[in-house]
Design an enzyme around this catalytic site. Structure first.
Site, PDB file in Angstrom:
ATOM      1  N   SER A  31      -2.614  -0.452   9.484  1.00 55.98           N
ATOM      2  CA  SER A  31      -4.079  -0.762  10.302  1.00 55.98           C
ATOM      3  C   SER A  31      -4.708  -1.511   9.455  1.00 55.98           C
ATOM      4  CB  SER A  31      -4.424   0.337  10.436  1.00 55.98           C
ATOM      5  OG  SER A  31      -4.105   0.647   9.336  1.00 55.98           O
ATOM      6  N   HIS A  68      -1.324   1.484  -4.209  1.00 53.27           N
ATOM      7  CA  HIS A  68      -1.682   3.044  -3.785  1.00 53.27           C
ATOM      8  C   HIS A  68      -0.769   3.479  -5.436  1.00 53.27           C
ATOM      9  CE1 HIS A  68      -3.377   1.799  -0.319  1.00 53.27           C
ATOM     10  NE2 HIS A  68      -4.633   1.295  -1.543  1.00 53.27           N
ATOM     11  N   GLN A 108       0.718  -1.398  -0.089  1.00 52.13           N
ATOM     12  CA  GLN A 108       0.496   0.052  -0.124  1.00 52.13           C
ATOM     13  C   GLN A 108       0.960   1.276  -0.260  1.00 52.13           C
ATOM     14  OE1 GLN A 108      -3.605  -0.289   2.854  1.00 52.13           O
ATOM     15  NE2 GLN A 108      -1.841  -1.721   3.636  1.00 52.13           N
ATOM     16  N   ASN A 109       2.039   1.285   0.164  1.00 50.84           N
ATOM     17  CA  ASN A 109       3.834   1.877  -0.034  1.00 50.84           C
ATOM     18  C   ASN A 109       3.173   2.811  -1.494  1.00 50.84           C
ATOM     19  OD1 ASN A 109       3.294   1.761   3.275  1.00 50.84           O
ATOM     20  ND2 ASN A 109       4.904   0.923   2.837  1.00 50.84           N
ATOM     21  N   VAL A 110       3.821   4.222  -1.311  1.00 49.49           N
ATOM     22  CA  VAL A 110       4.072   4.045  -2.226  1.00 49.49           C
ATOM     23  C   VAL A 110       5.875   5.350  -2.296  1.00 49.49           C
ATOM     24  CG1 VAL A 110       1.800   5.849  -2.056  1.00 49.49           C
ATOM     25  CG2 VAL A 110       3.537   7.277  -1.699  1.00 49.49           C
ATOM     26  N   ASP A 111       6.080   4.630  -1.538  1.00 54.93           N
ATOM     27  CA  ASP A 111       7.966   4.874  -1.057  1.00 54.93           C
ATOM     28  C   ASP A 111       8.450   4.396  -1.737  1.00 54.93           C
ATOM     29  OD1 ASP A 111       7.258   3.771   2.026  1.00 54.93           O
ATOM     30  OD2 ASP A 111       8.042   2.448   0.501  1.00 54.93           O
ATOM     31  N   GLY A 156       2.230  -3.841   9.069  1.00 50.39           N
ATOM     32  CA  GLY A 156       2.882  -2.451   9.543  1.00 50.39           C
ATOM     33  C   GLY A 156       1.614  -2.221   8.555  1.00 50.39           C
ATOM     34  N   CYS A 185       2.513  19.113 -18.301  1.00 54.50           N
ATOM     35  CA  CYS A 185       2.522  18.094 -19.536  1.00 54.50           C
ATOM     36  C   CYS A 185       3.388  19.223 -20.563  1.00 54.50           C
ATOM     37  CB  CYS A 185       1.651  16.786 -19.985  1.00 54.50           C
ATOM     38  SG  CYS A 185       2.396  16.420 -21.441  1.00 54.50           S
TER      39      CYS A 185
HETATM   40  P1  OAD Z   1      -1.713   3.166   9.360  1.00 54.90           P
HETATM   41  O1  OAD Z   1      -0.950   4.589   9.357  1.00 54.90           O
HETATM   42  O2  OAD Z   1      -3.213   3.296   8.994  1.00 54.90           O
HETATM   43  O3  OAD Z   1      -0.626   2.160   9.860  1.00 54.90           O
HETATM   44  C1  OAD Z   1      -0.358   2.133   9.912  1.00 54.90           C
HETATM   45  C2  OAD Z   1       0.217   0.797  11.227  1.00 54.90           C
HETATM   46  O4  OAD Z   1       1.811   0.557  11.267  1.00 54.90           O
HETATM   47  C3  OAD Z   1      -0.345   0.875  12.257  1.00 54.90           C
HETATM   48  O5  OAD Z   1      -0.991  -0.967  12.007  1.00 54.90           O
HETATM   49  C4  OAD Z   1       0.829   0.779  12.681  1.00 54.90           C
HETATM   50  O6  OAD Z   1       0.587   0.322  14.109  1.00 54.90           O
HETATM   51  C5  OAD Z   1       2.062   0.097  12.655  1.00 54.90           C
HETATM   52  N1  OAD Z   1       3.720   0.365  12.630  1.00 54.90           N
HETATM   53  C6  OAD Z   1       4.071   1.383  13.611  1.00 54.90           C
HETATM   54  N2  OAD Z   1       5.127   0.785  13.485  1.00 54.90           N
HETATM   55  C7  OAD Z   1       5.008   0.187  12.718  1.00 54.90           C
HETATM   56  C8  OAD Z   1       6.387  -0.552  12.952  1.00 54.90           C
HETATM   57  N3  OAD Z   1       7.977  -0.248  13.207  1.00 54.90           N
HETATM   58  N4  OAD Z   1       6.775  -2.627  12.760  1.00 54.90           N
HETATM   59  C9  OAD Z   1       5.226  -2.664  12.290  1.00 54.90           C
HETATM   60  N5  OAD Z   1       3.850  -1.900  11.978  1.00 54.90           N
HETATM   61  C10 OAD Z   1       4.281  -1.103  12.425  1.00 54.90           C
HETATM   62  O7  OAD Z   1      -1.048   3.321   7.135  1.00 54.90           O
HETATM   63  P2  OAD Z   1      -1.772   2.192   6.623  1.00 54.90           P
HETATM   64  O8  OAD Z   1      -2.206   0.321   7.034  1.00 54.90           O
HETATM   65  O9  OAD Z   1      -0.378   1.699   5.408  1.00 54.90           O
HETATM   66  O10 OAD Z   1      -3.809   4.748   1.352  1.00 54.90           O
HETATM   67  O11 OAD Z   1      -2.944   3.169   5.566  1.00 54.90           O
HETATM   68  C11 OAD Z   1      -3.079   2.656   4.658  1.00 54.90           C
HETATM   69  C12 OAD Z   1      -3.694   3.250   3.584  1.00 54.90           C
HETATM   70  O12 OAD Z   1      -3.871   4.328   4.173  1.00 54.90           O
HETATM   71  C13 OAD Z   1      -2.416   3.831   3.430  1.00 54.90           C
HETATM   72  O13 OAD Z   1      -1.957   3.227   2.053  1.00 54.90           O
HETATM   73  C14 OAD Z   1      -2.935   5.864   2.293  1.00 54.90           C
HETATM   74  C15 OAD Z   1      -3.563   6.030   3.873  1.00 54.90           C
HETATM   75  O14 OAD Z   1      -4.980   6.574   3.559  1.00 54.90           O
HETATM   76  C16 OAD Z   1      -3.364   6.332  -0.002  1.00 54.90           C
HETATM   77  O15 OAD Z   1      -3.001   6.688   0.575  1.00 54.90           O
HETATM   78  C17 OAD Z   1      -3.844   5.322  -0.557  1.00 54.90           C
END
Ligand code: OAD
Length: 253
Positions: free
Chosen positions: A196, A126, A108-111, A194, A154
């Site tokens: 949520s 994403h 889901q990461n864009v990095d 990693g 563009c």
């Molecule tokens: P979140 O910020 O919602 O969740 C990050 C998760 O990583 C949380 O559950 C933290 O507990 C966990 N976390 C933090 N540090 C960690 C570590 N060192 N090791 C493992 N886990 C750790 O980010 P995402 O779940 O990625 O969508 O969010 C999903 C999407 O929501 C993103 O891709 C973005 C956002 O809307 C778009 O940009 C379309």
């Protein structure tokens, strides 16, 4: 009820399942890059952008309203991401790919961090913050004259450019999404690392897999439906899992 564990007591049954797995899928979220110093998506916005919610910035409406603000927010995140270094968790997932007959990395990461360490079969649900496209028709644009205009346009059509990332309210790339669900349903093990589990449809992937493993220091929306829950940071748990499963693997410290 899931089997809960930490890096110090990894379940031997899971290690055997991973060692003998034919096909493994991993779904990663922002927590995967947290130990690289990249704020997770729901961390409080830091510094200059503290006064904004991501939802106010990552939408087509926000871009129409204030294209410069949205462009500059992504430029800030892009700089943050490109300055960051992959962490031991990223390198551990490269070891997964090197040891497993079939490995699919859905992020889901864009990095772009998974590609930076050398993973190949990466499905970007994403998009990618280092890729740009025309706002009006989503055609990717590789380069443009830096004439100081923000956002840039563009060179062929003069249309405004935007980052090639999925914004709230936008559809995910359909081919990538259907491939992701196909792999999740076919795999022996699916790791949710990693994330949520708050954003769909990515968060629906674990539900179609046979055996699921969550790696996260905190509980999430998905925790209770997991087969295993490995509580802790991915940068610590993943290297420990690689060392326990493939002991002779050298991992960068
Ligand atoms: P979140 O910020 O919602 O969740 C990050 C998760 O990583 C949380 O559950 C933290 O507990 C966990 N976390 C933090 N540090 C960690 C570590 N060192 N090791 C493992 N886990 C750790 O980010 P995402 O779940 O990625 O969508 O969010 C999903 C999407 O929501 C993103 O891709 C973005 C956002 O809307 C778009 O940009 C379309």
């Amino acid at each position: 009820m899931p089997i809960f564990a930490t890096k110090d007591n990894l379940p031997s049954q899971l290690i055997d399942q991973l060692r003998t797995a034919r096909q493994v899928v991993v779904l990663t979220g922002a927590g995967m890059s947290a130990e690289s110093g990249v704020p997770t998506f729901r961390d409080a916005q830091t510094g200059l952008w503290a006064q904004y919610e991501p939802e106010e910035l990552a939408t087509p409406e926000a871009f129409r309203r204030n294209p410069r603000l949205v462009w500059e927010w992504y430029a800030w995140r892009k700089q943050l991401v490109n300055q960051a270094q992959p962490n031991p968790g990223h390198y551990a997932l490269l070891a997964f790919e090197q040891h497993l007959p079939k490995f699919t990395l859905i992020t889901q990461n864009v990095d772009g961090m998974h590609q930076r360490v050398g993973n190949t079969n990466v499905i970007e649900l994403h998009g990618n913050i280092n890729r740009f496209k025309r706002f009006n028709d989503n055609v990717i644009v590789e380069s443009w004259a830096d004439n100081g205009e923000v956002p840039p346009r563009c060179p062929q059509t003069g249309q405004l450019l935007r980052p090639d990332v999925v914004w709230f309210g936008e559809a995910l790339p359909s081919k990538a999404l259907s491939y992701a669900f196909e792999q999740a349903a076919a795999c022996d093990l699916l790791f949710s690392i990693g994330t949520s589990g708050m954003v769909h449809p990515a968060a629906d992937l674990p539900a179609v897999a046979k055996i699921t493993i969550e790696i996260n220091p905190d509980k999430t929306m998905l925790t209770n439906s997991m087969t295993y829950v490995l509580q802790g940071a991915s940068g610590e748990i993943l290297p420990a899992l690689v060392k326990a499963t493939w002991p002779r693997t050298g991992l960068p410290e």
